[in-house]
Design a protein around this motif. Structure first.
Motif, PDB file in Angstrom:
ATOM      1  N   GLU A 101     -11.285  48.632   9.896  1.00 43.72           N
ATOM      2  CA  GLU A 101     -10.383  47.536   9.556  1.00 43.72           C
ATOM      3  C   GLU A 101     -11.156  46.346   8.993  1.00 43.72           C
ATOM      4  O   GLU A 101     -10.711  45.702   8.033  1.00 43.72           O
ATOM      5  N   ARG A 146     -10.801  44.737   5.173  1.00 45.15           N
ATOM      6  CA  ARG A 146     -10.589  43.304   4.930  1.00 45.15           C
ATOM      7  C   ARG A 146     -11.634  42.784   3.931  1.00 45.15           C
ATOM      8  O   ARG A 146     -11.322  42.003   3.026  1.00 45.15           O
ATOM      9  N   GLU A 174     -11.255  41.280  -0.066  1.00 49.42           N
ATOM     10  CA  GLU A 174     -11.833  40.001  -0.475  1.00 49.42           C
ATOM     11  C   GLU A 174     -12.813  40.164  -1.628  1.00 49.42           C
ATOM     12  O   GLU A 174     -12.907  39.298  -2.502  1.00 49.42           O
ATOM     13  N   LEU A 180      -3.187  44.039   7.473  1.00 53.93           N
ATOM     14  CA  LEU A 180      -3.587  44.080   6.061  1.00 53.93           C
ATOM     15  C   LEU A 180      -2.511  44.665   5.161  1.00 53.93           C
ATOM     16  O   LEU A 180      -2.649  44.635   3.934  1.00 53.93           O
TER      17      LEU A 180
END
Length: 737
Positions: free
Chosen positions: A487, A491, A495, A545
């Motif tokens: 996870e 993320r 980004e 997410l």
């Protein structure tokens, strides 16, 4: 036997009623005779306290209005000894009316608590019901005495007032004591409590005795100190006891300075004193009881779940920390069951929150009934429950408790006149002194929170495996850490722009030309290269997410189509998959509008695919959302059709443009007769409902020919092309298939 049972059921209540009626009549008779004795001893005609009035009101409040004949009979026979029968009857009627009037008045405006644990109950009794009801009795009694000339006319007013005051004293002294002690009759009295109460009475008598010996008058006001002591320590029951004792002491000390009978003025002073003592004690005790009740309610709100009545997360946290600390200090073991209802959201969304709340209450009751008395049950939020299993064999007992809970939950239940069967997933974490040793490698536990995490992890694994319950083991901890690591990587990928979209063409089955593409997410990891979606899509859908990555996919796909259009490539439709969580977002329509406006893509070139199970999760919300998307011009497709148990009644109401046959039916096409029959049926059904049919996962010419023969509209699969990066897909558009 049946006849005797019926006879017993018929006669037993009547026998109990008759016996109680006689007992109340006898009690009233004795109380009235005692009041008459007091009158003879103190004033020859007037009693400072008429205990029978208090007994009458307490009797009807506690037993009910049907027992008024006992008051009539008791008053009649007590008065018959002194007065003619017709006067005695009038007095009996007046006493009965007094009790009935008091009962009626007490039950007005919010009811009445016989425990006198509210200030409003004391005020209602002392300042409303008792004064008016006593006025009825005094009026009827004095009228009877005056009408028969048994009482001189010049004494009627004073006689009425003294009668009223005597009855009032009975209502303030005797009625509260009888009602309160009857309500608390089953409460066990601790020896120390009995000793302290006895000490209050002894000290009170000693104080009054000292005043008698020293000759100091009016020292009876020291009784208020004992009254407050009783109110603070024992509440309303203690106050009523001390009040009765104070009344007895007050009347006893009043004999000391008198030589003979009491004057009306002396009686009145005594009654005022007793009234002040009784009211002060009852009001203070009731106020304290109200405060304690308010504190109890606040504590309950803070520690208990208002819906199910079980302990809440805060109370569970405290209990778990105490229990685990005790185990780590003194040895032993404790097991934690972490329970989550399966498909609760579907029930909540489909039947509504009221039905969901009813379901939670039923499940809470079943869980509570399935555990042992020493186990601790809590609802820690939503559809999640916990059970702390304690004891020497808690580790083994946890499995039996979990099995019993699952069996209880499997019993059918009724919601909105329909029967449902629920299930749950349970994870079990075990603490043995300083380590968890059930299954796999022992895992050291640092605190109660780690035990909770272990049980939570085991619950999710049990839900994934659909196996009811599982014990935690160290391998789950490793998997959990990997999940957290994944996870975090996702993320970071969002980004840092590590996600890419690949496009797999959809081909017109008849003309063999590309009509559009499905956008498929890929992750280009800096070290591992391209990661297939099956490795990370489930993690995205289960995490926070989902919304940002879903928005990125939608925006990127729409922007890519616009870019191709600017490069003069053939007009294309792009299909984007929406998960169940993404489709249920409250801002879904706003998100679609925003992306279409930002990219400039025509809504007709966007195709949204949702699975059959997603469409059926909340049919009302699904219908509203699909209609809104259709009004914008967006094309709609049901993905994985044939696997979601959809209702045709709902399907025909959905504004669907196409259905996509699940690849599981395509894979064995030509070799499995059942799959072939299913595919033919789906094509006929969809065409009958004016929908196009798309087949995915087509890999062989044999599969393509079968689909073309039976009228499939579009084909998607490796037979034509795998999913391609944007540049390669653009080249495919230029060159054609």
């Amino acid at each position: 036997m049946l006849r005797s049972a019926i006879a017993e059921g018929f006669y037993a209540p009547r026998i109990r009623f008759g016996v109680t009626l006689l007992a109340l009549a006898l009690g009233y008779f004795l109380a009235a005779r005692f009041g008459l004795w007091l009158a003879a001893a103190m004033n020859s005609s007037v009693s400072a306290v008429w205990p029978a009035s208090g007994l009458a009101i307490a009797g009807l409040v506690l037993l009910g209005w049907r027992y008024w004949p006992a008051i009539l009979a008791g008053a009649f026979f007590a008065s018959l000894i002194i007065f003619p029968w017709y006067v005695a009857l009038a007095i009996g009627v007046g006493c009965s009316l007094e009790a009935l009037a008091a009962l009626w008045l007490l039950n007005r405006s919010g009811g009445f608590h016989a425990a006198l644990d509210r200030v409003q109950d004391v005020v209602k009794l002392a300042f409303f019901a008792a004064p008016l009801a006593c006025a009825v009795s005094a009026s009827v009694g004095i009228a009877a005495l005056g009408g028969t000339h048994l009482l001189p006319s010049n004494e009627l007013a004073r006689g009425w007032f003294m009668w009223w005051m005597g009855d009032m004293m009975g209502c303030l002294l005797v009625a509260p004591a009888l009602m309160v002690w009857w309500v608390h009759r089953r409460q066990a009295i601790h020896p120390w409590t009995a000793f302290e109460a006895s000490a209050i009475l002894v000290l009170m008598l000693a104080s009054v005795g000292a005043s008698v010996l020293t000759g100091v008058d009016q020292n009876h006001y020291v009784l208020f100190a004992f009254l407050i002591w009783a109110a603070l320590r024992f509440g309303v029951p203690g106050v009523t006891l001390v009040t009765l004792a104070a009344a007895t002491v007050g009347m006893a000390t009043a004999f000391r300075p008198m030589a003979g009978t009491f004057t009306y003025a002396t009686l009145f002073d005594m009654q005022i004193l007793l009234s002040i003592i009784a009211l002060s004690g009852l009001l203070v005790a009731a106020a304290l009881a109200e405060r304690k009740h308010s504190e109890w309610r606040l504590d309950r709100l803070a520690r208990f779940d208002s819906l199910t009545g079980l302990a809440n997360r805060a109370a569970f946290q405290e209990q778990m920390e105490r229990t685990t600390a005790h185990v780590q200090r003194h040895g032993g073991n404790v097991a934690l069951l972490y329970l989550d209802l399966d498909r609760f959201k579907q029930i909540n969304d489909t039947l509504g929150h009221q039905a969901g709340d009813q379901l939670l209450q039923i499940m809470a009751t079943r869980i509570q009934a399935s555990v042992r008395s020493e186990d601790f049950v809590a609802r820690i939020g939503g559809d999640e429950f916990t059970v702390l299993v304690v004891g020497e064999h808690a580790a083994r007992a946890a499995a039996a408790v979990a099995q019993k809970i699952l069996q209880a939950m499997a019993e059918p239940l009724t919601l909105l006149d329909r029967d449902y069967v629920m299930s749950a997933s349970i994870g079990i974490g075990v603490l043995r002194s300083t380590s968890s040793t059930i299954g796999g490698t022992p895992a050291m536990l640092d605190d109660a929170q780690e035990l909770l995490r272990h049980a939570d992890t085991a619950m999710y694994r049990a839900k994934q495996q659909n196996c009811g319950f599982l014990y935690f083991n160290s391998s789950m901890n490793i998997a959990s850490k990997l999940q957290l690591s994944l996870e975090g990587g996702l993320r970071r990928a969002l980004e840092q722009g590590e996600f890419e979209l690949y496009y797999q063409p959809k081909v017109d089955a008849v003309h063999q030309r590309i009509t559009g593409a499905e956008a498929l997410l890929r992750w280009r990891h800096p070290r591992s290269g391209i990661i297939q979606p099956s490795h990370f899509i489930p993690t995205i859908e289960a995490s926070s997410l989902m919304e940002p990555i879903g928005l990125w996919v939608l925006r990127q796909a729409c922007q890519q189509i616009v870019t191709w259009q600017r490069d003069s490539l053939p007009g294309q439709r792009v299909a984007v998959n929406f998960s169940a969580r993404q489709f249920a977002l409250p801002n879904l329509l706003l998100m679609v509008d925003q992306v279409l406006q930002e990219t400039g893509l025509d809504a007709g070139q966007l195709e949204i695919e949702i699975t059959e199970s997603t469409a059926m999760t909340n049919t009302r919300q699904t219908l509203d959302t699909l209609n809104a998307l259709k009004q914008r011009g967006v094309r709609l497709t049901i993905d994985d059709f044939g696997t979601g148990y959809s209702s045709l009644a709902y399907l025909k109401r959905f504004p669907i443009d196409a259905v996509k046959i699940d690849r599981s039916f395509i894979h064995e096409l030509g070799r499995d007769g059942d799959d072939a029959a299913i595919v033919r049926a789906i094509i006929q059904l969809a065409h009958g409902m004016q929908m196009r049919v798309i087949a995915e996962g087509v890999e062989t010419a044999e599969q393509r020919d079968f689909l073309l023969q039976h009228g499939c509209d579009e084909i998607q699969g490796f037979l034509y092309s795998a999913a391609l990066p944007p540049a390669e897909y653009a080249s495919l558009l230029k060159t054609g298939l």
